[in-house]
Structures are given as structure tokens and as C-alpha cells.
Design an enzyme around this catalytic site. Structure first.
Site, PDB file in Angstrom:
ATOM      1  N   GLU A  97       0.795  -1.240   0.000  1.00 20.59           N
ATOM      2  CA  GLU A  97       0.000   0.000   0.000  1.00 20.59           C
ATOM      3  C   GLU A  97       0.824   1.284   0.000  1.00 20.59           C
ATOM      4  OE1 GLU A  97      -2.847  -0.307   3.186  1.00 20.59           O
ATOM      5  OE2 GLU A  97      -4.175  -1.539   1.982  1.00 20.59           O
ATOM      6  N   GLU A 148      -6.652  -7.931  -0.589  1.00 18.92           N
ATOM      7  CA  GLU A 148      -7.286  -7.739   0.721  1.00 18.92           C
ATOM      8  C   GLU A 148      -8.707  -7.239   0.515  1.00 18.92           C
ATOM      9  OE1 GLU A 148      -5.277  -5.314   3.655  1.00 18.92           O
ATOM     10  OE2 GLU A 148      -3.313  -5.988   2.947  1.00 18.92           O
TER      11      GLU A 148
HETATM   12  C1  GAL Z   1      -4.873  -2.797   4.880  1.00 21.49           C
HETATM   13  C2  GAL Z   1      -3.464  -3.232   5.265  1.00 21.49           C
HETATM   14  C3  GAL Z   1      -3.480  -4.367   6.264  1.00 21.49           C
HETATM   15  C4  GAL Z   1      -4.469  -4.115   7.340  1.00 21.49           C
HETATM   16  C5  GAL Z   1      -5.809  -3.938   6.708  1.00 21.49           C
HETATM   17  C6  GAL Z   1      -6.927  -3.817   7.688  1.00 21.49           C
HETATM   18  O1  GAL Z   1      -4.874  -1.499   4.429  1.00 21.49           O
HETATM   19  O2  GAL Z   1      -2.757  -3.624   4.140  1.00 21.49           O
HETATM   20  O3  GAL Z   1      -2.208  -4.569   6.794  1.00 21.49           O
HETATM   21  O4  GAL Z   1      -4.118  -2.972   8.053  1.00 21.49           O
HETATM   22  O5  GAL Z   1      -5.770  -2.771   5.910  1.00 21.49           O
HETATM   23  O6  GAL Z   1      -8.121  -3.905   7.013  1.00 21.49           O
END
Ligand code: GAL
Length: 749
Positions: A380, A461
Site C-alpha cells: 500500500e 485484501e
Molecule cells: C490494509 C493493510 C493491512 C491491514 C488492513 C486492515 O490497508 O494492508 O495490513 O491494516 O488494511 O483492514
């Protein structure tokens, strides 16, 4: 030949690191590795308490075997910044907490007692990735992986890289590149044996050991089986260096024959489409942080593969334990591996280290058939052409057989990798009631990439912070987590251009104050920190053919008054049955089919029982009697599962289950014990919060506090081995249930 020994026992651990520690043994605690410098409480702690210096010391007595040979220590992982000293001199340093490093002892060993002193700094040094900004996880200090003592001759085999070109051809080929270390061998030979999974030789080649590197190739191999997620067949290459002085070396590399490719039309494993269904994993555990040994690592892989039916894990956000990856190879769980980092990019030195980390990761792991993707971008982070051109080019140069990926969280980012990987948190970004939502679960590839052409695309994710859910949260909140997982998986299965999706995340994890629920925990998992399943775990668990395992999990605690307004409708039943029958009290019986209209793409859509299919009155209005219910699941007309839920749950039994009956005294091993407070039909009682006391007798140690409480009718803890063998009695006392005991055995084998 090479001698490799565990070097984990009898380290003296102390806090701080004064200059004299390099020459003098200090007072300290005797510990065995893997070791966590500071065991944290479960929640509400100050994460600053491990962000300082620690000292690990150990003596190594001279052995005649060392004479004229090379002696090394290999550290599999120490967090975060390590300096190794031998007899007062600095001999090695490593500024990454996730990759291995070696310390060469040879020149400074004395013929007596040698003092090894390791300074570990757990500080979040902004010069080292992932530090410099805020990160949503903890980096627990300590020598948290194994250390190995290695003795070789003056020339040794340093690395083996195995490639299997055109693995889908009927006759297979394998190519091995090796590098020698140390003195250039004169008149030596290198033999390469290809072995099957039972260690039987399939082919053998030999060549002179000239120069520092060489290559072997076996062609036209018959009868080779592919490595696949269903049948993860492994082969081994064994390289033997033979030298006239008798001081040779041997090194092996396990590998598999498989092809893996992300295409604009989805992911192909061995030429067949496979929709990626995955979860992100942090390598942390309650109290023990990162310092859990081999079997706990292996069990996590098993949970992902066998309990959650995942076909891929993303090692967010760093290279994980070799034990974990080895097991992924053995059980057929694909891996997307990543370099350390989280959103922040540092200065030039920092970036140089990030590039080095790509090299460390790939050189360590290039033979794992389970790894199908290298993450070469800081998770990110903003676009950075220079940096990411370098990481991509290094990855391609080191390993031309795997694609690269770079995980981002914004659309239209510069695409320098082979696979566009995106954290797509679109679902839930608008608050709509799920039942009539029609909300967007995943965006499509072209919208996200902005490229106007199809490219390989993977969702890395989703969910996570969009809907944190505690294992003891109320039914409606947990149902919403379930609904989001169902919708995203359904969307992923419905779009060929999406290679698949990887949920955030497998289990809850400790984090910094800037994240989580204020308790230093991100409750983002489909399981809690103890790997106990929330309802959402059932979304994954139910996506499996019933011939493997029948699943029927109603997303309810079955109570009249738990939800707002009362009742249990709409009710999601996660199942892979063809139909389910629900019986309520003595009058109500109805059959329901999986909801293929709402979830047309899921392999096994859940049954959704709502107000349209059942009038609320048939389950009794507010004020009428609440009754037991039974769910029967049928496959091909036959009843294969029955789940009962009590309308009048009464605390009946406390049940203890250990995830293994033996504890290994020969290594730092741990078993997990679950304690369940069950009602009369064997269901954990979700809101029972009684206290518990744990007593461990015999050669084992409890990890974490001895006083616990039930949460969601369950409590769990790990019990760790000592170096002794014998019977271990684990007793749990609760004022309501009395004492329950189980026995396990601490063994040497
Ligand atoms: C994302 C990140 C993860 C975690 C997640 C929580 O932005 O890559 O490490 O923080 O959010 O939803």
C-alpha cells in the site's frame, strides 16, 4: 560432509546491551530459541516495552571437528536489528527482522570456551523497513526463529536453485544451478542426484567442480508427477561435493514440477483455471509474539488448508517462517510472499534495504513450489517508479519463473509488475443494510487499474477494518461479517478477470495504538488470535465438496432476544448440503435450498431463511414460547448431518481439547488447548464469561496467564515444551464446572 545442528538451547538472555557483554557472560535467564524478548499481555499493553536492546549470549566449546574447517551460525530470523560478536569482535550484522543471515565464526574461534554475544535491538529504527511510519502490526523483538550451527570444509555448496522448464510437457526437465562458497576446489567433483519423494534416485549426473558455480540438467524424465494443491508431489535434488582431501559437502533442495500463471483471464495452475480463495496471515501469536516453533507454524498452514479450505495464503507483510513455507509445499497451499513494509517509504538507505530484501527473500525461497508470486512493492505504498523498477528487475533477474506483484490500495497506480494486485475495500464503504443491498462487493479490473486493457488481476485484501468483528460480538454484527465475505467471494467467482481474492485476514492480531479497537488488537480475522473460528470462518469452511467434509453452520446463537427487534431471521446457514430441513418445536418443519439467486457464483451458496420464506409467526412471536431447533442437511437425498440448538441452553459441561497429544521436548514445541463451556446439546455458550484457572504439572510451561475467562463460550492457551520428557497434566478449574483434566506426553521423538 556438512554438519548442521540446532543451536537453540542454553542462551543467556538479559535486557540491555552494555559494551562488556561482548567479552563477559552476564547474569540472565537461560532460554531456548525461538525466544520472545518480552511476552505481552493479550491486550491493552504498551508496545514500547519491547522496542529496546536485548542481549543473547552463549558459549561454544571448541571441538576437534572445527579444526581446519568452516564454522558458521545461521540465524533464521531475529527482530529487528542484530549484531553478532564472537570473543569480543563483531563478526556479523543484519538489519532485517524477517530474513536469515549467517555469522562466520571460523577465524576467531579459540581452542577453549568461545563467547557468542548477540545484540538485538527491537527499536523501530526508521532506517529499516517496515519502520518509519505507522504500521498496523507489531514486530516483537528477540531471536524468534531457530539458529543453526554449520560446519563445512573450506569449500562448500552455497546455494542451489532449481527450475523446471515446460513442466506440462509429458517428459519433464529439471535444471539446477549451484554456487560454491569458500576456496576454489581443485580436482573435486559435484554429483547431482534427483530423488523421488521416498528418497529413491531417479537420475544421477556428475561433473568436475571447477569455478564457483555450475549447472545440471536432467531431460526426458518419465513418470514425474506434477505438484498440485490436491497432490503436492515433492522431489529432491541432492548435491554432493567430493574433494580429494575428503572434506566434501552435501546440500539438498526440495522442489516440485508445476506451472503457475496469473493471466488476464484468471489464475492457471498446471494449465487449469483455479480461482484463488485465500486469506492473509500475520505470523503473530498471543503472548509469545513471533516466537512459536515449527509445529505451531505448520498448524497454521493446516488450519488455512484444511479448516478454512484456502488454496492460497499471503504472507502479509513479510517473509514468514521456513517451517511454515515447507509445510505449504507439503500440503499444497499456494503462497504469495512479500517483502517487509507497510505504506511508508523511507529515504535512500531505507529503499536500498527494501531492494536487498527482495534479494534475501527470493534467494531464501526460490525452490518452494508453493510460492507462486513475489510481492516486490511495499504494501500500500505510493507509486515510486525508480524503486519499483529496481525491485521488479531484481526479482525477474533472480527468478524468471515467477511473476511479480505489488499490492496497492488506490486505483490507476503505475503498473510495473506482472500482476496488478489490489486491496479492494469497496464493500461496506457505503452503509447499506445487507439484505436488500445490491451493493458492490468488488470493483472490476479495468475500473481499478485504469489501464483500458485486460491484465492479470488479483484482489489481495478485503473486509478487515471495514467491519472489525470480535469473536464475542453480537450475532448481528457477526452476521454482517459473514455477509460481506459471502458477497466478495461470490463476486470473485463471478468475474473471470479476477484471479481470486485474499481476505483480511486469517486471525486477529496485536497492533499499535493507532489501529485496532483501542485494545491493541485488530479484530479483523475470521478467527481470533487463538485461531478459534468466528462465524465468518464458516464461509470458507463451507466451500468444500461434501464428499470431503459436510458443513452446516447456522449463523445464530439461537435465542429469541439477541438481535434487535428479536427473532433469528434472516438466518444464514453456511452449508455445502443440497438442501436443509429446519424443525422448530413440534409443529414447524420446512425444507430450504441454497440461495443460488443471491450467490449465483459461489461453489456452495448458503441457505438464507428470511421473512419471505418463513413468516416470523411460525417461529413464534415475542411472548410465545421459544423452542429447540434442529437442522438436517441432505446430500443427494440422504441426511448427512444434524445440528441441534437448544431453546433453553443450560451450562452442562466443560470440555478440554488439545490439538496434539504429544509435546516434543527436543525442540521448542507448543500445543494448543481449547476449553469449551457447552450446553446440553454440545454448543459453546456464547455469552458465558466465567473465570478459569489453568494448572500445568509436569515438564511443560503455560504460555500466558493462568487465569482466563471464557469468551464466546471458549478459552484457549498454548502449553510449551521444556527439555524434559514425561507425563504432563493440564487441569482447568472453573467455579461452575469444577475441574477438567487432560494428559499429554512430553516425548523425545
Ligand atoms: C490494509 C493493510 C493491512 C491491514 C488492513 C486492515 O490497508 O494492508 O495490513 O491494516 O488494511 O483492514
Amino acid at each position: 560432509m556438512r554438519i548442521v545442528r540446532q543451536f537453540n538451547k542454553n542462551w543467556i538472555f538479559s535486557e540491555g546491551f552494555e559494551a562488556d557483554a561482548v567479552r563477559q557472560m552476564r547474569e540472565g535467564e537461560v532460554v531456548r530459541l525461538p525466544h520472545n524478548a518480552v511476552d505481552l499481555p493479550l491486550n491493552y499493553f504498551d508496545e514500547g516495552i519491547y522496542q529496546r536492546e536485548f542481549c543473547y549470549q552463549k558459549t561454544l566449546d571448541w571441538e576437534p571437528k572445527f579444526d581446519g574447517r568452516e564454522v558458521w551460525l545461521r540465524f533464521d530470523g531475529a527482530m529487528a536489528d542484530s549484531v553478532v560478536h564472537l570473543n569480543g569482535s563483531r563478526i556479523a550484522a543484519h538489519t532485517d527482522g524477517y530474513t536469515p543471515f549467517c555469522a562466520r565464526l571460523t577465524d576467531r574461534l579459540i581452542r577453549g570456551s568461545n563467547l557468542i554475544a548477540v545484540r538485538i535491538s527491537g527499536e523501530e529504527n526508521s532506517e529499516i523497513p517496515p519502520f518509519g511510519g505507522q504500521i498496523d502490526y507489531l514486530t516483537y523483538a528477540g531471536i524468534y526463529r531457530d539458529v543453526w550451527l554449520t560446519i563445512t570444509g573450506k569449500s562448500w555448496i552455497d546455494t542451489i536453485k532449481v527450475e523446471t522448464p515446460d513442466p506440462l510437457m509429458p517428459r519433464k526437465c529439471v535444471r539446477a544451478e549451484f554456487r560454491l562458497g569458500g576456496a576454489l576446489p581443485a580436482n573435486g567433483t559435484v554429483e547431482c542426484r534427483l530423488l523421488d519423494s521416498d528418497g529413491r534416485p531417479i537420475a544421477i549426473r556428475q561433473r568436475c567442480a571447477t569455478g564457483t558455480c555450475g549447472e545440471f540438467e536432467f531431460r526426458d524424465l518419465d513418470g514425474i508427477e506434477l505438484w498440485d494443491i490436491e497432490s503436492p508431489m515433492l522431489y529432491r535434488l541432492e548435491l554432493t561435493l567430493t574433494l580429494p582431501d575428503g572434506n566434501g559437502d552435501r546440500l539438498t533442495a526440495d522442489f516440485g514440477f508445476r506451472s503457475a500463471e496469473f493471466t488476464p483471464e484468471g489464475f492457471m495452475l498446471n494449465g487449469r483455471p483455479l480461482k484463488i480463495v485465500g486469506l492473509n496471515r500475520h505470523q503473530s501469536f498471543p503472548h509469545a509474539g513471533y516466537a512459536m516453533g515449527r509445529r505451531a507454524q505448520e498448524r497454521d498452514a493446516e488450519i488455512l488448508k484444511h479448516e478454512l479450505n484456502c488454496n492460497l495464503v499471503r504472507t502479509s507483510h513479510y517473509p514468514q517462517s521456513p517451517w511454515f513455507l515447507d509445510h505449504c509445499d507439503r500440503i499444497g497451499l499456494l503462497v504469495f510472499e512479500e517483502i517487509p513494509g507497510w505504506q511508508h517509504l523511507g529515504g535512500e538507505g531505507w529503499k536500498r534495504r527494501a531492494v536487498e530484501n527482495v534479494g534475501h527473500m527470493i534467494r531464501r525461497d526460490w525452490n518452494h513450489p508453493s510460492i507462486v508470486l513475489w510481492g516486490v512493492r511495499i504494501n500500500e505504498s505510493p507509486d515510486d517508479s525508480d524503486l519499483y523498477r529496481q525491485t521488479n528487475s531484481l526479482a525477474r533477474q533472480l527468478d524468471s519463473t515467477r511473476q511479480t506483484a505489488g499490492v496497492r490500495n488506490f486505483a490507476a497506480s503505475e503498473f510495473l509488475e506482472d500482476v496488478y494486485t489490489m486491496n479492494d475495500f469497496v464493500i461496506g464503504s457505503e452503509e447499506l443494510p445487507w439484505i436488500n443491498s445490491g451493493r458492490i462487493a468488488l470493483r472490476n479490473q479495468e475500473e481499478v487499474t485504469g489501464l483500458g486493457r485486460p491484465v492479470p488481476y488479483l484482489v489481495t485484501e478485503f473486509n478487515g477494518h471495514m467491519h472489525p468483528t470480535k469473536i464475542w460480538d453480537n450475532e448481528q454484527r457477526q452476521m454482517e461479517q459473514v455477509a460481506r465475505y459471502l458477497e466478495v467471494l461470490n463476486a470473485s467467482f463471478g468475474d473471470r478477470q479476477i484471479s481470486g481474492c485474499i481476505g483480511w485476514c486469517m486471525s486477529d492480531y496485536n497492533t499499535h495504538k493507532d489501529f485496532g479497537s483501542g485494545d491493541r488488537i485488530c479484530h479483523h480475522g475470521v478467527m481470533d488470535m487463538f485461531r478459534l473460528p468466528k462465524f465468518a470462518a464458516g464461509v470458507y469452511a463451507s466451500q468444500v465438496d461434501p464428499s470431503k467434509k459436510v458443513v452446516l453452520q447456522p449463523v445464530t446463537f439461537w435465542a429469541r432476544g439477541e438481535r434487535s427487534i428479536g427473532g433469528v431471521l434472516p438466518l444464514i446457514v453456511l452449508t455445502n448440503c443440497d438442501e436443509i430441513e429446519m424443525r422448530f418445536g413440534s409443529d414447524f418443519a420446512m425444507t430450504f435450498e441454497p440461495s443460488r439467486t443471491k450467490y449465483p457464483n459461489l461453489p456452495f451458496p448458503p441457505v438464507v431463511i428470511d421473512h419471505l420464506s418463513v413468516s416470523s409467526d411460525s417461529l413464534g412471536a415475542w411472548g410465545s414460547e421459544w423452542d429447540d431447533t434442529v437442522f438436517l442437511g441432505r446430500v443427494a437425498g440422504e441426511c448427512v448431518i444434524e445440528v441441534r440448538m437448544a431453546g433453553n441452553p443450560v451450562a452442562t459441561e466443560m470440555k478440554l481439547t488439545a490439538d496434539c497429544e504429544t509435546l516434543l521436548a527436543t525442540e521448542k514445541d507448543a500445543i494448543r488447548v481449547d476449553v469449551q463451556a457447552l450446553d446440553q446439546v454440545g454448543t459453546p455458550m456464547p455469552f458465558l464469561t466465567d473465570p478459569l484457572t489453568v494448572v500445568v504439572e509436569g515438564p511443560a510451561r503455560l504460555i500466558g496467564p493462568a487465569m482466563l475467562v471464557f469468551r464466546r463460550g471458549t478459552a484457549a492457551f498454548w502449553v510449551e515444551s521444556t527439555e524434559m520428557t514425561g507425563a504432563v497434566e493440564i487441569s482447568v478449574f472453573s467455579p461452575r464446572f469444577g475441574t477438567s483434566t487432560i494428559e499429554i506426553e512430553a516425548v523425545c521423538e
